[in-house]
Scaffold this motif. Structure first.
Motif, PDB file in Angstrom:
ATOM      1  N   ILE A  94       1.037  18.025 -42.003  1.00 43.57           N
ATOM      2  CA  ILE A  94      -0.507  17.307 -41.363  1.00 43.57           C
ATOM      3  C   ILE A  94      -0.218  15.446 -40.728  1.00 43.57           C
ATOM      4  O   ILE A  94      -0.798  15.338 -39.489  1.00 43.57           O
ATOM      5  N   GLY A  95       0.802  15.298 -41.610  1.00 42.19           N
ATOM      6  CA  GLY A  95       0.717  13.532 -40.669  1.00 42.19           C
ATOM      7  C   GLY A  95       1.521  14.112 -39.950  1.00 42.19           C
ATOM      8  O   GLY A  95       1.446  12.844 -38.327  1.00 42.19           O
ATOM      9  N   LEU A  96       2.789  14.490 -39.555  1.00 43.56           N
ATOM     10  CA  LEU A  96       3.750  14.615 -38.640  1.00 43.56           C
ATOM     11  C   LEU A  96       2.936  14.763 -37.096  1.00 43.56           C
ATOM     12  O   LEU A  96       3.183  14.868 -36.563  1.00 43.56           O
ATOM     13  N   VAL A  97       2.680  16.207 -37.274  1.00 42.61           N
ATOM     14  CA  VAL A  97       3.020  17.731 -36.365  1.00 42.61           C
ATOM     15  C   VAL A  97       1.552  17.418 -35.717  1.00 42.61           C
ATOM     16  O   VAL A  97       1.229  16.858 -34.480  1.00 42.61           O
ATOM     17  N   ILE A  98       0.126  16.960 -36.945  1.00 46.58           N
ATOM     18  CA  ILE A  98      -0.390  17.060 -35.781  1.00 46.58           C
ATOM     19  C   ILE A  98      -1.656  15.598 -35.580  1.00 46.58           C
ATOM     20  O   ILE A  98      -1.518  15.396 -34.389  1.00 46.58           O
ATOM     21  N   GLY A  99      -0.027  14.825 -35.988  1.00 49.96           N
ATOM     22  CA  GLY A  99      -0.306  13.196 -35.930  1.00 49.96           C
ATOM     23  C   GLY A  99       0.203  13.550 -34.024  1.00 49.96           C
ATOM     24  O   GLY A  99      -0.530  13.046 -32.964  1.00 49.96           O
ATOM     25  N   LEU A 100       1.887  13.953 -34.057  1.00 52.02           N
ATOM     26  CA  LEU A 100       1.822  14.403 -32.575  1.00 52.02           C
ATOM     27  C   LEU A 100       1.056  15.206 -31.993  1.00 52.02           C
ATOM     28  O   LEU A 100       1.130  14.247 -30.164  1.00 52.02           O
ATOM     29  N   SER A 101       0.578  15.962 -32.399  1.00 47.90           N
ATOM     30  CA  SER A 101      -0.045  16.839 -31.033  1.00 47.90           C
ATOM     31  C   SER A 101      -1.421  16.117 -30.871  1.00 47.90           C
ATOM     32  O   SER A 101      -1.911  16.354 -29.808  1.00 47.90           O
ATOM     33  N   ALA A 102      -2.267  15.721 -31.238  1.00 47.52           N
ATOM     34  CA  ALA A 102      -3.274  14.684 -30.732  1.00 47.52           C
ATOM     35  C   ALA A 102      -2.752  13.318 -30.089  1.00 47.52           C
ATOM     36  O   ALA A 102      -3.715  13.392 -29.215  1.00 47.52           O
ATOM     37  N   LEU A 103      -1.826  13.093 -30.227  1.00 42.43           N
ATOM     38  CA  LEU A 103      -1.135  11.808 -28.899  1.00 42.43           C
ATOM     39  C   LEU A 103      -1.169  12.568 -27.907  1.00 42.43           C
ATOM     40  O   LEU A 103      -1.458  11.819 -26.956  1.00 42.43           O
ATOM     41  N   ALA A 132      13.036  18.074 -44.726  1.00 42.79           N
ATOM     42  CA  ALA A 132      11.226  18.685 -44.374  1.00 42.79           C
ATOM     43  C   ALA A 132      11.183  18.421 -43.049  1.00 42.79           C
ATOM     44  O   ALA A 132      10.168  19.701 -42.370  1.00 42.79           O
ATOM     45  N   VAL A 133      11.396  17.786 -42.634  1.00 49.48           N
ATOM     46  CA  VAL A 133      11.155  17.140 -41.034  1.00 49.48           C
ATOM     47  C   VAL A 133      11.540  17.960 -40.218  1.00 49.48           C
ATOM     48  O   VAL A 133      11.740  18.823 -39.455  1.00 49.48           O
ATOM     49  N   ALA A 134      13.325  18.540 -40.736  1.00 48.05           N
ATOM     50  CA  ALA A 134      13.786  19.472 -39.753  1.00 48.05           C
ATOM     51  C   ALA A 134      13.624  20.746 -39.373  1.00 48.05           C
ATOM     52  O   ALA A 134      13.426  21.803 -38.640  1.00 48.05           O
ATOM     53  N   THR A 135      13.451  21.116 -41.164  1.00 45.06           N
ATOM     54  CA  THR A 135      13.007  22.532 -40.924  1.00 45.06           C
ATOM     55  C   THR A 135      11.254  22.346 -40.636  1.00 45.06           C
ATOM     56  O   THR A 135      10.243  23.751 -40.580  1.00 45.06           O
ATOM     57  N   THR A 136      10.379  21.240 -39.817  1.00 41.18           N
ATOM     58  CA  THR A 136       9.202  21.470 -39.914  1.00 41.18           C
ATOM     59  C   THR A 136       9.018  21.572 -37.846  1.00 41.18           C
ATOM     60  O   THR A 136       8.137  21.463 -37.416  1.00 41.18           O
ATOM     61  N   LEU A 137      10.895  21.570 -37.405  1.00 43.88           N
ATOM     62  CA  LEU A 137      10.336  21.305 -36.622  1.00 43.88           C
ATOM     63  C   LEU A 137       9.566  22.762 -35.290  1.00 43.88           C
ATOM     64  O   LEU A 137       9.249  22.499 -34.051  1.00 43.88           O
ATOM     65  N   VAL A 189       2.912  20.772 -30.275  1.00 43.88           N
ATOM     66  CA  VAL A 189       2.752  19.925 -29.134  1.00 43.88           C
ATOM     67  C   VAL A 189       2.379  20.365 -27.993  1.00 43.88           C
ATOM     68  O   VAL A 189       2.033  20.615 -26.881  1.00 43.88           O
ATOM     69  N   ILE A 190       3.024  21.891 -28.143  1.00 37.42           N
ATOM     70  CA  ILE A 190       2.781  23.046 -26.538  1.00 37.42           C
ATOM     71  C   ILE A 190       1.482  23.330 -26.741  1.00 37.42           C
ATOM     72  O   ILE A 190       1.569  22.848 -25.253  1.00 37.42           O
TER      73      ILE A 190
END
Length: 356
Positions: free
Chosen positions: A81-90, A225-230, A237-238
């Motif tokens: 939520i914090g990293l993936v959704i945040g990056l996608s929204a950017l 956690a960040v690595a397995t969230t790749l 993002v795509i």
């Protein structure tokens, strides 16, 4: 230390590649036996994004490294939520129009709340809060309920935007569509890579934790956690760049649900998982807080813009910073031993005599 970092990197690489092979093979096999594209997208692909977490957790639980397993699941859900959704929204504002997602978001919040409540239900783990084998069975049974629910919702919502966005991705057979035996080989090789990658990543993560003299739960919450969230980062993002916001948010919702009910469920069956005393409750609270931040999406068609994306990323940094601060404030083993009067090497009671 360098060797442990290389081992962790190699393990994560095997986990990601193995998960992709597993999904590719399973998707084509499912198509050949007549499973609909929507069901494939809601189940097999969603499971595939959680496959790295599942493989790593099973290996870690088998070896009794429950702190790493706990940190991986909770940290991955927070990062989604914090990293993936945040990056996608950017990349592009996320306007969710899918009724399926708005129906599933309350389910995610209910499951996340239940996940926290299970820690307090008896008998716990060694009379302490945690997830025992009974909790694991309950969570795994929830997978069956969710899969059936998704199937029924998908059949009712055939015109949903999520169905149209997921169809091209779930229906692409690629080179595996040439032969059935290639699909089975890809599936079996993917499983083997997941097992090997899980073992390598587990050994590397524990080695790094020991070298840095930190608890393995912190390594699970951050690096692992960040690595397995790749996979989720790449997919979302795509999807955002292609103008498919429903697919981006749907990937996160599905992955978080699978992480709780399937990954932690199987992990708890393999080995009971106590809530770590150091940083465990902070991690659970952070996961719940980030999940509740998605509540406006369930109530309206409000979009997640770049400002909200920046706020999510900032809050994620704060959550990780808090976990690091709590770990740094924890006394080292020698200090803890001095406070309790125990010899670190032999756990024998010692007497300190103050000579004049």
């Amino acid at each position: 230390m360098l060797m442990m970092l290389l081992l962790l990197a190699a393990g994560i690489t095997l986990l990601l590649l193995g998960g992709q092979l597993l999904v590719d093979g399973a998707v084509v096999i499912a198509r050949r036996i007549g499973v609909s594209t929507l069901v494939i997208g809601l189940t097999i692909v969603a499971f595939g994004t959680s496959a790295p977490e599942l493989a790593l957790n099973v290996v870690a639980a088998t070896n009794g490294e429950t702190g790493l397993a706990f940190g991986n699941v909770v940290g991955s859900n927070t990062a989604n939520i914090g990293l993936v959704i945040g990056l996608s929204a950017l990349v592009a504002p996320l306007l969710v129009s899918s009724r399926i997602i708005r129906l599933e978001l309350p389910w995610l919040m209910v499951v996340t709340t239940l996940f926290l409540l299970l820690t307090w239900l008896p008998p716990g783990v060694d009379d302490a809060p945690g997830y025992n084998r009974i909790d694991g069975v309950i969570l795994v049974l929830a997978v069956v309920v969710l899969a059936f629910h998704w199937y029924r919702v998908g059949r009712r919502e055939e015109d949903d935007p999520l169905t149209q966005e997921a169809a091209p991705d779930a229906g692409d057979a690629g080179w595996l569509g040439r032969s059935s035996w290639l699909c089975w080989i890809a599936l079996l090789v993917g499983l083997g890579m997941l097992v090997a990658g899980g073992k390598a990543a587990e050994v590397g993560a524990i080695g790094i934790a020991k070298a840095l003299q930190v608890d393995e739960v912190l390594i699970g919450l951050t690096i692992v956690a960040v690595a397995t969230t790749l996979p989720e980062i790449a997919t979302c993002v795509i999807a955002a760049r292609k103008g498919q916001p429903d697919l981006a948010v749907g990937t996160v919702v599905g992955s978080n649900l699978f992480n709780i009910v399937l990954v932690m469920g199987i992990t708890s069956i393999v080995h009971p998982v106590p809530v770590p005393e150091t940083g465990g409750w902070w991690a659970l609270g952070s996961m719940l807080a980030f999940t509740l931040l998605l509540w406006p999406l369930a109530l309206s068609r409000r979009n997640i813009g770049r400002l909200e994306g920046c706020m999510l990323l900032l809050l994620y940094v704060v959550a990780i910073g808090g976990a690091v601060w709590i770990e740094s404030d924890r006394p080292s083993e020698p200090e803890a031993a001095m406070r309790t009067g125990l010899d670190v090497r032999s756990d024998r009671q010692i007497v300190v005599v103050d000579h004049p």
